[in-house]
Motif scaffolding. Structure first.
Motif, PDB file in Angstrom:
ATOM      1  N   ALA B  57     -15.460 -16.336 -45.602  1.00 16.74           N
ATOM      2  CA  ALA B  57     -14.664 -17.053 -44.606  1.00 16.74           C
ATOM      3  C   ALA B  57     -13.239 -17.261 -45.111  1.00 16.74           C
ATOM      4  O   ALA B  57     -12.275 -17.129 -44.353  1.00 16.74           O
ATOM      5  CB  ALA B  57     -15.316 -18.391 -44.281  1.00 16.74           C
ATOM      6  N   ASN B  61     -10.141 -15.667 -43.147  1.00 17.30           N
ATOM      7  CA  ASN B  61      -9.159 -16.577 -42.573  1.00 17.30           C
ATOM      8  C   ASN B  61      -7.778 -16.282 -43.130  1.00 17.30           C
ATOM      9  O   ASN B  61      -6.803 -16.164 -42.390  1.00 17.30           O
ATOM     10  CB  ASN B  61      -9.563 -18.008 -42.891  1.00 17.30           C
ATOM     11  CG  ASN B  61      -8.679 -19.003 -42.184  1.00 17.30           C
ATOM     12  OD1 ASN B  61      -8.612 -19.014 -40.956  1.00 17.30           O
ATOM     13  ND2 ASN B  61      -7.956 -19.803 -42.952  1.00 17.30           N
ATOM     14  N   LEU B  65      -7.446 -13.484 -40.045  1.00 16.37           N
ATOM     15  CA  LEU B  65      -7.293 -14.345 -38.865  1.00 16.37           C
ATOM     16  C   LEU B  65      -5.878 -14.924 -38.768  1.00 16.37           C
ATOM     17  O   LEU B  65      -5.244 -14.845 -37.713  1.00 16.37           O
ATOM     18  CB  LEU B  65      -8.336 -15.469 -38.898  1.00 16.37           C
ATOM     19  CG  LEU B  65      -9.796 -15.013 -38.869  1.00 16.37           C
ATOM     20  CD1 LEU B  65     -10.741 -16.203 -38.834  1.00 16.37           C
ATOM     21  CD2 LEU B  65     -10.047 -14.114 -37.668  1.00 16.37           C
ATOM     22  N   GLU B  71      -6.489 -17.255 -34.919  1.00 17.40           N
ATOM     23  CA  GLU B  71      -7.248 -18.434 -35.347  1.00 17.40           C
ATOM     24  C   GLU B  71      -8.242 -18.884 -34.282  1.00 17.40           C
ATOM     25  O   GLU B  71      -9.287 -19.455 -34.597  1.00 17.40           O
ATOM     26  CB  GLU B  71      -6.312 -19.604 -35.680  1.00 17.40           C
ATOM     27  CG  GLU B  71      -5.520 -19.429 -36.946  1.00 17.40           C
ATOM     28  CD  GLU B  71      -4.127 -18.840 -36.664  1.00 17.40           C
ATOM     29  OE1 GLU B  71      -3.977 -18.209 -35.599  1.00 17.40           O
ATOM     30  OE2 GLU B  71      -3.231 -19.010 -37.486  1.00 17.40           O
ATOM     31  N   ARG B  74     -11.803 -17.898 -34.695  1.00 22.92           N
ATOM     32  CA  ARG B  74     -12.440 -18.326 -35.937  1.00 22.92           C
ATOM     33  C   ARG B  74     -13.942 -18.586 -35.753  1.00 22.92           C
ATOM     34  O   ARG B  74     -14.778 -18.092 -36.508  1.00 22.92           O
ATOM     35  CB  ARG B  74     -11.751 -19.614 -36.384  1.00 22.92           C
ATOM     36  CG  ARG B  74     -11.833 -19.846 -37.860  1.00 22.92           C
ATOM     37  CD  ARG B  74     -11.125 -21.129 -38.190  1.00 22.92           C
ATOM     38  NE  ARG B  74      -9.723 -20.925 -38.527  1.00 22.92           N
ATOM     39  CZ  ARG B  74      -8.778 -21.860 -38.330  1.00 22.92           C
ATOM     40  NH1 ARG B  74      -9.089 -23.017 -37.777  1.00 22.92           N
ATOM     41  NH2 ARG B  74      -7.531 -21.630 -38.682  1.00 22.92           N
ATOM     42  N   VAL B 125     -11.390 -24.448 -44.107  1.00 25.88           N
ATOM     43  CA  VAL B 125     -10.188 -23.889 -43.491  1.00 25.88           C
ATOM     44  C   VAL B 125      -9.208 -25.002 -43.137  1.00 25.88           C
ATOM     45  O   VAL B 125      -8.024 -24.940 -43.459  1.00 25.88           O
ATOM     46  CB  VAL B 125     -10.567 -23.075 -42.240  1.00 25.88           C
ATOM     47  CG1 VAL B 125      -9.311 -22.703 -41.472  1.00 25.88           C
ATOM     48  CG2 VAL B 125     -11.331 -21.824 -42.644  1.00 25.88           C
TER      49      VAL B 125
END
Lengths: 369, 195
Positions: B57, B61, B65, B71, B74, B125
């Motif tokens: 992740a 991210n 992302l 985003e 996500r 995040v």
């Protein structure tokens, strides 16, 4: 805008594809159990090699070894028991409710719950090897008495059966007006085992019986039926002892099959067939039995009526079949007895035979429950 | 100020326990806490999924992302990653321990929707952790969740021999116990600030 959207979709798809590849690899390498060898009953030629990963029941059925199962492998009927001596892995909580202490001690498992992950050593009853499901066509329905029919079923698929005279098959009565689900009932094979392309069953009407009502009132000549088998360990033992057959009603079926066997195999043992009925109207196959007397010099047919009618003009033995057997002139201690009929009749016969000195292990029977 | 990864690791286990402080992942927590053995198995599975997915992740991210401005995707990306790793764990567990596989039953695939996992991923995040911190947080959260479920299983195993008012048997008493355990853990919260 469209470009950004396409890019985003493409990225998500790429991530998904990457993960899918990862899972595919895991499936290929981690969940791959390779080929597994299942040794059945310690016999090399009965052993099979299967792709691991599936359950044992499926693996056996794929190889046409029919393990009884009513639920189709969901672990809810507890019928598919086999002995797994090696490689079955730990007992699962899904199996324990169906296994007795004795069975646990003997390595009995539910084959639908045992996964084939490595080589297995299992034990299944040998008669299961020849059990098949047969599709057949009723070629003749013959009234043998007012309440007993002889059913001749020509086998279509597979088109031949191999059985030991004395064994039985299960006849499937499909859904019909009186029953909302198919039922199986066991009937002894009455036919000559050298005639492999058809079987004959003797069916006596049971008041309100689901299967017999179907046979008597609904089944028509030419109709297709399904049977499975053969089952059972009621068959002629290969000894030289004198034979006493005792049967009542449709219990004649397996004994008729055994008599065919004796003719074909040239078995010349002293033998007597006590066939019990109430009145002459209940007797059947009398002529055929007398023909057996001609073919088998030391065989005697002894029909006995317990309640002969005036019009019967009966000169043969009378009384309950147990009384007639009791009066018989046999060396009971050395003879073998084969009984087939209702549980009441069989229990009474065993009692008489025991009193006469016949050891229990020389008495064989098939109870119609 | 950069919080050391080790601090985050221990904080995630003890002072900011994902289950007893944030109350995430309650469903399987209540269902698979009757036996210590099964709960250890599920705890290990959750820890594995949480640790690996935390690392992934973070990378997704940080490098995909955010740079591509997606985003908003996500959630879906994280869930897909979690689902794939749960599948992987399922294949592995079926291979090494069929008994555990049967005992965990439906709760093994349901790790996918265990909110402790998605919750942790979103936390790391939101809190802007770096790579090491992310892994420490993931592993810590997993171990913390395992600690909580094993503790509850231990209590419930002993509870078999004690008299529970009939109305509270099962989930009722389990929730009360969880509450008491939670009180103890909340007492430590804030000792190590990790956000």
């Amino acid at each position: 805008m469209v470009q950004v959207l396409a890019l985003h979709v493409g990225i998500v798809v790429a991530i998904g594809a990457l993960l899918a590849v990862l899972l595919e690899l895991a499936d290929r390498f981690i969940a791959n159990y390779g080929e597994c060898r299942i040794v059945i009953n310690e016999s090399e030629d009965k052993s099979i090699t299967v792709d691991g990963g599936g359950n044992l029941l499926g693996a056996l059925v794929d190889r046409k070894i029919f393990i009884p199962s009513a639920c189709g492998g969901r672990g809810s009927c507890g019928l598919c028991k086999v002995k797994v001596h090696e490689g079955g892995g730990p007992l699962l909580p899904t199996e324990t409710p169906y296994l007795s202490k004795e069975e646990l001690k003997n390595n009995v498992r539910l084959s639908c719950q045992v996964k084939v992950r490595n080589d297995l050593r299992i034990e299944i009853p040998p008669e299961l090897f020849s059990i098949r499901e047969f599709r057949g066509k009723v070629s003749r329905i013959l009234d043998r008495t007012y309440d007993m029919k002889e059913l001749t079923i020509d086998l279509l698929e597979p088109d031949s059966i191999e059985f030991k005279p004395g064994q039985y098959v299960q006849l499937t009565a499909p859904e019909y007006a009186k029953s909302d689900q198919p039922v199986y009932r066991a009937y002894s094979l009455a036919s000559d085992s050298t005639h492999r392309n058809y079987v004959q069953l003797l069916i006596r009407r049971v008041p309100d019986g689901i299967c017999t009502t179907w046979v008597f009132d609904y089944l028509k000549q030419g109709q297709e039926v399904s049977i499975n088998g053969p089952y059972g360990d009621f068959f002629l033992r290969p000894t030289d002892r004198e034979i006493i057959f005792i049967a009542g009603g449709s219990g004649l079926a397996p004994i008729r099959s055994m008599l065919f066997e004796m003719v074909h195999e040239g078995i010349d043992r002293k033998s007597t067939f006590y066939y019990g009925a109430q009145a002459r109207a209940d007797l059947s196959y009398v002529e055929e039995m007398h023909e057996f007397e001609d073919k088998l010099p030391r065989f005697r047919f002894m029909p006995a009526l317990s309640n002969p009618q005036q019009t019967d003009e009966w000169e043969g033995p009378t009384g309950l079949i147990t009384e007639v057997v009791d009066r018989g002139d046999h060396d009971f201690k050395e003879a073998e007895a084969y009984l087939c009929g209702s549980p009441g009749m069989i229990d009474a016969c065993i009692k008489v035979l025991s009193v006469k000195g016949m050891p229990g292990d020389q008495i064989f029977y098939d109870k119609f429950a | 100020m950069e919080i050391p990864a080790v601090a985050i690791f221990f904080a995630a286990i003890f002072t900011s326990n994902i289950l007893l402080v944030n109350f995430l992942g309650m469903c399987s927590f209540l269902s698979i806490s009757r036996e210590i053995k099964a709960s250890v198995g599920l705890g290990l599975a959750v820890t594995f999924v949480l640790t690996t997915t935390s690392a992934i992740a973070y990378f997704l991210n940080e490098y995909i992302l955010v740079p591509f401005g997606m985003e908003h995707l996500r959630y879906i990306v994280f869930i897909v990653v979690i689902a794939a790793f749960v599948q992987l764990v399922e294949i592995v567990i079926e291979r090494i321990s069929p008994i555990l596989y049967i005992n965990l039953g439906i709760f093994l695939p349901l790790i996918t929707v265990n909110c402790a996992i998605l919750g942790s991923l979103l936390f790391l995040v939101i809190r802007d952790y770096n790579f090491l911190q992310s892994i420490a947080f993931g592993a810590g959260s997993g171990l913390g969740w395992m600690l909580a479920i094993v503790a509850l299983a231990g209590i419930r195993q002993r509870m078999k021999y004690s008299k529970v008012p009939p109305a509270l048997e099962g989930p009722g008493i389990a929730l009360i116990i969880t509450g008491l355990m939670s009180l103890a853990f909340v007492g430590f919260s804030g000792m190590i600030p990790i956000q």
